[in-house]
Design an enzyme around this catalytic site. Structure first.
Site, PDB file in Angstrom:
ATOM      1  N   ASP A  51     -10.238  -3.926   8.567  1.00  0.00           N
ATOM      2  CA  ASP A  51     -10.790  -4.838   9.568  1.00  0.00           C
ATOM      3  C   ASP A  51      -9.619  -5.304  10.439  1.00  0.00           C
ATOM      4  O   ASP A  51      -8.508  -4.770  10.301  1.00  0.00           O
ATOM      5  CB  ASP A  51     -11.589  -5.983   8.919  1.00  0.00           C
ATOM      6  CG  ASP A  51     -10.717  -6.902   8.079  1.00  0.00           C
ATOM      7  OD1 ASP A  51      -9.471  -6.793   8.166  1.00  0.00           O
ATOM      8  OD2 ASP A  51     -11.276  -7.730   7.338  1.00  0.00           O
ATOM      9  N   ASP A  88      -4.502  -6.109   6.019  1.00  0.00           N
ATOM     10  CA  ASP A  88      -4.868  -5.738   4.646  1.00  0.00           C
ATOM     11  C   ASP A  88      -5.968  -6.633   4.076  1.00  0.00           C
ATOM     12  O   ASP A  88      -5.957  -6.954   2.888  1.00  0.00           O
ATOM     13  CB  ASP A  88      -3.624  -5.762   3.734  1.00  0.00           C
ATOM     14  CG  ASP A  88      -2.544  -4.806   4.212  1.00  0.00           C
ATOM     15  OD1 ASP A  88      -2.887  -3.718   4.677  1.00  0.00           O
ATOM     16  OD2 ASP A  88      -1.348  -5.158   4.128  1.00  0.00           O
ATOM     17  N   GLY A  92       4.894  10.498   4.506  1.00  0.00           N
ATOM     18  CA  GLY A  92       3.648  11.265   4.476  1.00  0.00           C
ATOM     19  C   GLY A  92       3.305  11.891   3.133  1.00  0.00           C
ATOM     20  O   GLY A  92       2.612  12.915   3.092  1.00  0.00           O
ATOM     21  N   GLU A 134      -1.504   6.047  -5.871  1.00  0.00           N
ATOM     22  CA  GLU A 134      -2.020   6.063  -4.484  1.00  0.00           C
ATOM     23  C   GLU A 134      -2.593   7.430  -4.155  1.00  0.00           C
ATOM     24  O   GLU A 134      -3.697   7.542  -3.597  1.00  0.00           O
ATOM     25  CB  GLU A 134      -0.891   5.747  -3.487  1.00  0.00           C
ATOM     26  CG  GLU A 134      -0.384   4.319  -3.539  1.00  0.00           C
ATOM     27  CD  GLU A 134       0.623   4.042  -2.430  1.00  0.00           C
ATOM     28  OE1 GLU A 134       0.448   4.533  -1.311  1.00  0.00           O
ATOM     29  OE2 GLU A 134       1.605   3.328  -2.701  1.00  0.00           O
ATOM     30  N   GLY A 137      -7.816  -7.873  10.356  1.00  0.00           N
ATOM     31  CA  GLY A 137      -6.754  -8.633   9.697  1.00  0.00           C
ATOM     32  C   GLY A 137      -5.700  -7.717   9.096  1.00  0.00           C
ATOM     33  O   GLY A 137      -5.789  -6.489   9.194  1.00  0.00           O
ATOM     34  N   ASN A 193       1.213  10.591   1.008  1.00  0.00           N
ATOM     35  CA  ASN A 193      -0.245  10.449   0.898  1.00  0.00           C
ATOM     36  C   ASN A 193      -0.948  11.503   1.748  1.00  0.00           C
ATOM     37  O   ASN A 193      -1.954  12.075   1.332  1.00  0.00           O
ATOM     38  CB  ASN A 193      -0.686   9.040   1.299  1.00  0.00           C
ATOM     39  CG  ASN A 193      -0.517   8.047   0.159  1.00  0.00           C
ATOM     40  OD1 ASN A 193      -1.253   8.086  -0.833  1.00  0.00           O
ATOM     41  ND2 ASN A 193       0.475   7.171   0.276  1.00  0.00           N
ATOM     42  N   ARG A 238       1.167  -0.215  11.201  1.00  0.00           N
ATOM     43  CA  ARG A 238       0.775  -0.927  12.425  1.00  0.00           C
ATOM     44  C   ARG A 238      -0.547  -1.618  12.180  1.00  0.00           C
ATOM     45  O   ARG A 238      -1.412  -1.090  11.479  1.00  0.00           O
ATOM     46  CB  ARG A 238       0.508   0.067  13.570  1.00  0.00           C
ATOM     47  CG  ARG A 238       1.640   0.942  13.963  1.00  0.00           C
ATOM     48  CD  ARG A 238       2.428   0.448  15.124  1.00  0.00           C
ATOM     49  NE  ARG A 238       1.659  -0.176  16.180  1.00  0.00           N
ATOM     50  CZ  ARG A 238       2.161  -1.141  16.952  1.00  0.00           C
ATOM     51  NH1 ARG A 238       3.373  -1.581  16.762  1.00  0.00           N
ATOM     52  NH2 ARG A 238       1.432  -1.663  17.914  1.00  0.00           N
ATOM     53  N   HIS A 266      -2.921   0.672   0.422  1.00  0.00           N
ATOM     54  CA  HIS A 266      -1.898  -0.373   0.354  1.00  0.00           C
ATOM     55  C   HIS A 266      -1.273  -0.379  -1.045  1.00  0.00           C
ATOM     56  O   HIS A 266      -2.001  -0.309  -2.043  1.00  0.00           O
ATOM     57  CB  HIS A 266      -2.521  -1.738   0.668  1.00  0.00           C
ATOM     58  CG  HIS A 266      -1.501  -2.825   0.652  1.00  0.00           C
ATOM     59  ND1 HIS A 266      -0.587  -3.000   1.670  1.00  0.00           N
ATOM     60  CD2 HIS A 266      -1.202  -3.766  -0.279  1.00  0.00           C
ATOM     61  CE1 HIS A 266       0.214  -4.000   1.375  1.00  0.00           C
ATOM     62  NE2 HIS A 266      -0.136  -4.484   0.196  1.00  0.00           N
ATOM     63  N   ASN A 309      -7.590   2.360   4.628  1.00  0.00           N
ATOM     64  CA  ASN A 309      -6.141   2.179   4.512  1.00  0.00           C
ATOM     65  C   ASN A 309      -5.756   2.179   3.040  1.00  0.00           C
ATOM     66  O   ASN A 309      -6.509   1.702   2.196  1.00  0.00           O
ATOM     67  CB  ASN A 309      -5.750   0.831   5.131  1.00  0.00           C
ATOM     68  CG  ASN A 309      -4.263   0.532   5.023  1.00  0.00           C
ATOM     69  OD1 ASN A 309      -3.428   1.377   5.363  1.00  0.00           O
ATOM     70  ND2 ASN A 309      -3.910  -0.654   4.546  1.00  0.00           N
TER      71      ASN A 309
HETATM   72  C1  GAR Z   1       2.720   4.001   0.815  1.00  0.00           C
HETATM   73  O1  GAR Z   1       3.249   3.383  -0.327  1.00  0.00           O
HETATM   74  C2  GAR Z   1       1.618   3.165   1.416  1.00  0.00           C
HETATM   75  O2  GAR Z   1       0.828   2.514   0.458  1.00  0.00           O
HETATM   76  C3  GAR Z   1       2.418   2.167   2.211  1.00  0.00           C
HETATM   77  O3  GAR Z   1       3.402   2.952   2.830  1.00  0.00           O
HETATM   78  C4  GAR Z   1       3.739   4.028   1.952  1.00  0.00           C
HETATM   79  C5  GAR Z   1       3.662   5.317   2.724  1.00  0.00           C
HETATM   80  O4  GAR Z   1       4.090   6.387   1.942  1.00  0.00           O
HETATM   81  N1  GAR Z   1       1.596   1.451   3.159  1.00  0.00           N
HETATM   82  C6  GAR Z   1       1.750   0.161   3.415  1.00  0.00           C
HETATM   83  O5  GAR Z   1       2.632  -0.525   2.931  1.00  0.00           O
HETATM   84  C7  GAR Z   1       0.725  -0.429   4.377  1.00  0.00           C
HETATM   85  N2  GAR Z   1       0.758  -1.860   4.341  1.00  0.00           N
HETATM   86  P1  GAR Z   1       3.840   7.877   2.402  1.00  0.00           P
HETATM   87  O6  GAR Z   1       4.247   7.951   3.879  1.00  0.00           O
HETATM   88  O7  GAR Z   1       4.746   8.695   1.526  1.00  0.00           O
HETATM   89  O8  GAR Z   1       2.387   8.191   2.204  1.00  0.00           O
END
Ligand code: GAR
Length: 216
Positions: A141, A145, A12, A174, A143, A14, A91, A109, A107
């Protein structure tokens, strides 16, 4: 003030960037609900510390992806959420969620899509041998990513990088990028163009936006 729902599966960071930006006034938004599909993750602790309601909704309790998403939709609607942010939510979501929040599910990525979708975009980039990677915020969407790109930030792959050093630098971008894109939604600056036979395209103030890492 825009009402946010943030979906997480893990640490978490982000989510923390969003909470901090809301608390400092950088974002005229409020996190109304944090939803996690796993118990005992750090994201829940972060929500608690910020005084934000959180719930664990395990996907294992739902018989199908659609029924799981219906549970998410009910919780998000009850909380009055207007923008749904997938922040490390590992998910796939279905039209049940997407149709409840049209063009309002985003989202983050950890790679420059359409390269390296799915799990561990940072390791995929390293293994492939690219010299530039980064992160992408996109509309979701059905799909994996594949949704229209809102913004991307480029991060160089340095000699000697391993998965963790690279992931740390990507993560800093990010946090920056996700808050910036949420600000565009808060300020009503995002417009989705849909033309016959073409991928939908997202415009911000009539422009497309790119970012570079401000680190070496
Ligand atoms: C982040 O790097 C995010 O971009 C990635 O999971 C991590 C979560 O970090 N998401 C994916 O890979 C989605 N395909 P966080 O829980 O510290 O924010």
């Amino acid at each position: 003030m825009l009402s946010l729902g943030v979906l997480c599966s893990g640490s978490g960071t982000n989510l923390q960037a969003i909470l901090d930006a809301c608390a400092s006034g950088e974002l005229d938004a409020r996190v109304k609900l944090v939803l996690c599909n796993k118990p005992a993750v750090m994201a829940l602790e972060r929500a608690k510390r910020a005084g934000v309601p959180s719930r664990v909704l395990s996907h294992r309790d739902a018989p199908s992806r659609e029924e799981y998403d219906a549970v998410l939709v009910t919780a998000l609607r009850e909380a009055g959420v207007e923008l749904v942010v997938l922040a490390g939510f590992l998910r796939l979501v279905t039209p049940v969620l997407l149709e409840a929040f049209p063009d309002r599910v985003i989202n983050i990525h950890p790679a420059l899509l359409p390269s390296f979708p799915g799990l561990d975009g940072q390791q995929q980039a390293l293994a492939y041998g690219v010299t530039i990677t980064g992160c992408t915020v996109h509309l979701v969407d059905a799909g994996m990513d594949t949704g229209p790109i809102l913004a991307q930030a480029a991060v160089p792959v340095l000699d000697g990088d391993d998965r963790d050093t690279l992931a740390r630098r990507v993560l800093r971008q990010e946090h920056r990028l996700l808050v910036e894109v949420i600000r565009w939604f808060v300020e009503g600056r995002v417009w989705v163009e849909r033309a016959e036979g073409q991928r939908p395209r997202v415009w911000v103030d009539g422009r497309r936006r790119a970012f570079w890492s401000d680190e070496p």
